[in-house]
Design a protein around this motif. Structure first.
Motif, PDB file in Angstrom:
ATOM      1  N   TYR A 179       1.082  45.073  42.244  1.00 43.17           N
ATOM      2  CA  TYR A 179       0.198  44.736  41.140  1.00 43.17           C
ATOM      3  C   TYR A 179      -1.320  44.332  41.839  1.00 43.17           C
TER       4      TYR A 179
ATOM      5  N   TYR B 144      -4.968  42.479  39.982  1.00 42.62           N
ATOM      6  CA  TYR B 144      -5.556  41.593  39.064  1.00 42.62           C
ATOM      7  C   TYR B 144      -7.294  41.933  39.043  1.00 42.62           C
TER       8      TYR B 144
ATOM      9  N   ARG C 238     -11.229  49.456  28.122  1.00 44.75           N
ATOM     10  CA  ARG C 238     -10.395  49.799  28.960  1.00 44.75           C
ATOM     11  C   ARG C 238     -11.181  51.149  29.831  1.00 44.75           C
TER      12      ARG C 238
ATOM     13  N   SER D 295       0.808  48.162  29.369  1.00 42.05           N
ATOM     14  CA  SER D 295       0.187  48.327  30.559  1.00 42.05           C
ATOM     15  C   SER D 295      -0.578  47.568  31.192  1.00 42.05           C
ATOM     16  N   THR D 296      -0.883  46.338  30.513  1.00 39.80           N
ATOM     17  CA  THR D 296      -1.706  45.339  30.959  1.00 39.80           C
ATOM     18  C   THR D 296      -0.962  44.085  30.380  1.00 39.80           C
TER      19      THR D 296
ATOM     20  N   ARG E  43      -2.485  44.567  36.041  1.00 38.47           N
ATOM     21  CA  ARG E  43      -1.965  45.997  35.823  1.00 38.47           C
ATOM     22  C   ARG E  43      -1.187  46.195  37.133  1.00 38.47           C
ATOM     23  N   ARG E  44      -0.094  47.097  36.925  1.00 36.92           N
ATOM     24  CA  ARG E  44       0.548  47.853  38.040  1.00 36.92           C
ATOM     25  C   ARG E  44      -0.389  48.718  38.619  1.00 36.92           C
TER      26      ARG E  44
ATOM     27  N   VAL F  26       4.271  46.856  32.827  1.00 37.44           N
ATOM     28  CA  VAL F  26       4.426  45.628  33.537  1.00 37.44           C
ATOM     29  C   VAL F  26       6.035  44.952  33.390  1.00 37.44           C
TER      30      VAL F  26
END
Length: 611
Positions: free
Chosen positions: A57, A59, A155, A559-560, A602-603, A609
């Motif tokens: 991950y 951030y 985004r 997704s987040t 996020r990945r 996630v």
């Protein structure tokens, strides 16, 4: 903007309707899900002054205390020496980010509003020369640093960014005009010299947890409001039992606002404190709208306002009262939720029934209706203003600091966090009971219940414990986790279910206690993820020194994950001039002023996630 706001309105109504369908079908087992097990690398307990996430991950930091909110062309930058004025602070992120929600703008989820609470202030860090001497300008800046922010985000391929300026951006604080609605509006208990009508009030404060209505509005909860009300003790005390129960007594304040704003002086204006402790409804899509305090939901140190639909389409709102030996509440509306968003449901939260919970040793429980006929209050307005007294009179169960409430999206099972209670079982204090089974409960616990018929309107339920938290390695500590593989944690606070049914648990251990006693091996406060199907609980994120982890919300597409890092550097609950963190701007304590902030996780491969 009306064409934009229809999308989140419709999505929320559909989600709530689906929850109602699930409730009608009755509870189902977790084991029947096809979800894969938690698919991230658990992070170890940490005492690093940093945010730590799994290696797969990444951030980014969004919207720190003092960042511009995006209101018009007024975008005052944060000054590292904290010399921003009160006028600047009214246009900037407040302090101590807490409860938060993600409101999509449009159907693709690429633009959204984040609405978040600012719970309280650290006066030492807020002002360039510290907390003393207190001045009128400092009080005004402090009042502008609490409340709520509405920000717009977008985004991009590189991640999320704040949209500046934004037509949606808004700061709501302790000086923002608000309406009072519901059964207590206009009551003599809410009338003041400044507002003889008892229907208008300046401000919201102590905003901790939150909720979201099926029609797309945000509910912010006024928790420890009593800390801002007080008076000089040398002028005398009060014989008012309700004021003592709520802590609104001379000398009880955390910040001496009353010295420069006499509305917070409990001897001069005893009714002003009655106008706080409510759930406040905000329309995030309309920055010109007036927030409304919904008195039908009761006055208390309100923690959480989690909404769901009843079987017949009414709304139920679950709330905690975050204080030792206080109660868990539920409000059920009189009327059904109507199509048409906020405009069609503008007064729905003003009519209904307020209950407090009783947890019986048998594992059964009951919702006890709070009405003036049962507890001796003069009228329903008095019942709601003094909800704690009514719940006591009706025999509700005193709990170990009830906090956030979360509802499983598939089973309608309700979960609540009980953060801790060091006074449970102490001399002269309530003894342990079935629901609160540990004396000196420093670890805290999480409970769950299923309403009769899986209907949120039911007046009975079946309950059990999900976790008795704490460090199992500490001798004599009675901890119970759902599986031997569960990562240990202490002082559960925020709870959030994502759309896949994963439960995200956030912790709030006292900074003074981290690394000691019950918390000896638990590290800094953390965000954990629980899979109810397997009993697995894995540590997903750890925070910087002194911080609380709170406000977690996962986007609908998973997704987040957004989460708030609150009060980094705090060394005690009252703040302090010596911070033990410089996060997120500095490399070591003392190199920068610590700032609460939103973190977006996020990945790296763009996947969902948690799994």
């Amino acid at each position: 903007m009306e064409h934009v706001r229809q999308h989140p309105d419709r999505r929320l109504v559909l989600q709530s309707a689906m929850a109602a369908v699930v409730a009608m079908m009755g509870p189902v087992g977790y084991a029947g899900t096809s979800r894969p097990p938690l698919g991230f690398t658990a992070v170890p307990a940490s005492l690093r002054d940093a945010v730590v996430v799994p290696p797969e991950y990444e951030y980014q930091v969004l919207y720190r205390w003092g960042d511009p909110t995006g209101i018009g062309s007024s975008l005052p930058a944060f000054r590292p020496d904290a010399s921003n004025t009160a006028e600047d602070q009214a246009l900037q992120a407040g302090m101590h980010h807490d409860g938060m929600h993600f409101f999509p703008l449009g159907s693709d989820g690429r633009r959204a509003l984040l609405v978040l609470n600012h719970e309280y202030t650290d006066e030492h860090q807020l002002h360039a020369d510290g907390a003393a001497p207190l001045t009128a300008a400092k009080v005004r800046k402090s009042q502008h640093a609490v409340g709520v922010s509405v920000i717009e985000i977008e985004r991009l391929p590189s991640g999320w960014r704040q949209v500046l300026p934004s037509g949606y951006a808004r700061r709501i604080h302790a000086r923002t005009p608000m309406h009072i609605a519901g059964p207590a509006a206009g009551s003599a208990l809410l009338q003041t010299a400044a507002d003889p009508s008892g229907r208008e009030v300046l401000g919201t404060l102590a905003n901790c947890a939150m909720g979201v209505t099926p029609w797309g509005t945000y509910l912010t909860c006024e928790e420890n409001f009593h800390g801002y009300f007080g008076a000089d003790k040398s002028r005398g005390g009060t014989s008012d039992a309700a004021a003592r129960r709520y802590g609104t007594t001379p000398g009880g304040q955390w910040v001496d606002w009353y010295r420069f704003d006499e509305s917070f002086d409990v001897l001069k204006h005893p009714n002003e404190s009655h106008r706080f402790g409510w759930v406040v409804e905000i329309d995030p899509m309309d920055p010109t709208s007036t927030p409304i305090k919904r008195t039908a939901l009761g006055r208390k140190c309100t923690e959480s306002a989690t909404c769901t639909l009843t079987r017949d389409g009414r709304v139920a709102v679950y709330m905690g009262d975050d204080a030792r030996f206080e109660f868990i509440y539920k409000f059920v509306s009189r009327d059904r939720v109507r199509p048409g968003g906020y405009a069609a449901n503008r007064d729905l939260l003003d009519h209904g029934t307020l209950y407090a919970a009783r947890f019986d040793a048998s594992g059964q429980g009951a919702w006890l209706e709070l009405t003036n006929g049962d507890n001796g209050h003069a009228d329903q307005a008095e019942v709601l203003v003094h909800a704690r007294l009514g719940a006591s009179a009706r025999g509700a169960t005193p709990m170990d600091r009830p906090e956030w409430v979360a509802i499983h999206p598939r089973t309608a099972e309700v979960f609540v966090s009980l953060t801790n209670n060091s006074q449970r079982g102490a001399p002269g204090r309530p003894a342990v009971d079935a629901a609160n089974p540990r004396a000196n409960n420093l670890g805290g616990h999480i409970m769950r219940w299923t309403e009769a018929g899986a209907d949120a309107a039911a007046t009975t339920f079946t309950w059990s414990h999900f976790v008795l938290a704490g460090d199992p390695a500490v001798p004599g500590t009675d901890t119970r986790y759902p599986s031997p593989q569960a990562d240990a944690f202490g002082a559960p606070d925020g709870l959030h279910f994502d759309s896949a049914g994963l439960l995200w648990i956030q912790t709030d251990m006292s900074g003074q206690a981290i690394g000691k006693g019950t918390y000896a091996n638990l590290g800094n406060n953390a965000l954990l993820c629980a899979d109810l199907a397997t009993g697995s609980i894995k540590r997903f994120l750890t925070g910087p020194n002194g911080s609380e982890i709170t406000g977690c919300v996962v986007t609908p597409d998973r997704s987040t994950l957004f989460v708030n890092i609150q009060h980094p550097g705090e060394t005690s609950d009252s703040g302090g001039a010596r911070a033990n963190s410089a996060w997120p701007d500095g490399s070591e304590p003392g190199s920068a002023r610590p700032r609460s902030a939103i973190v977006a996780v996020r990945r790296r491969n763009g996947g969902a996630v948690g799994t």
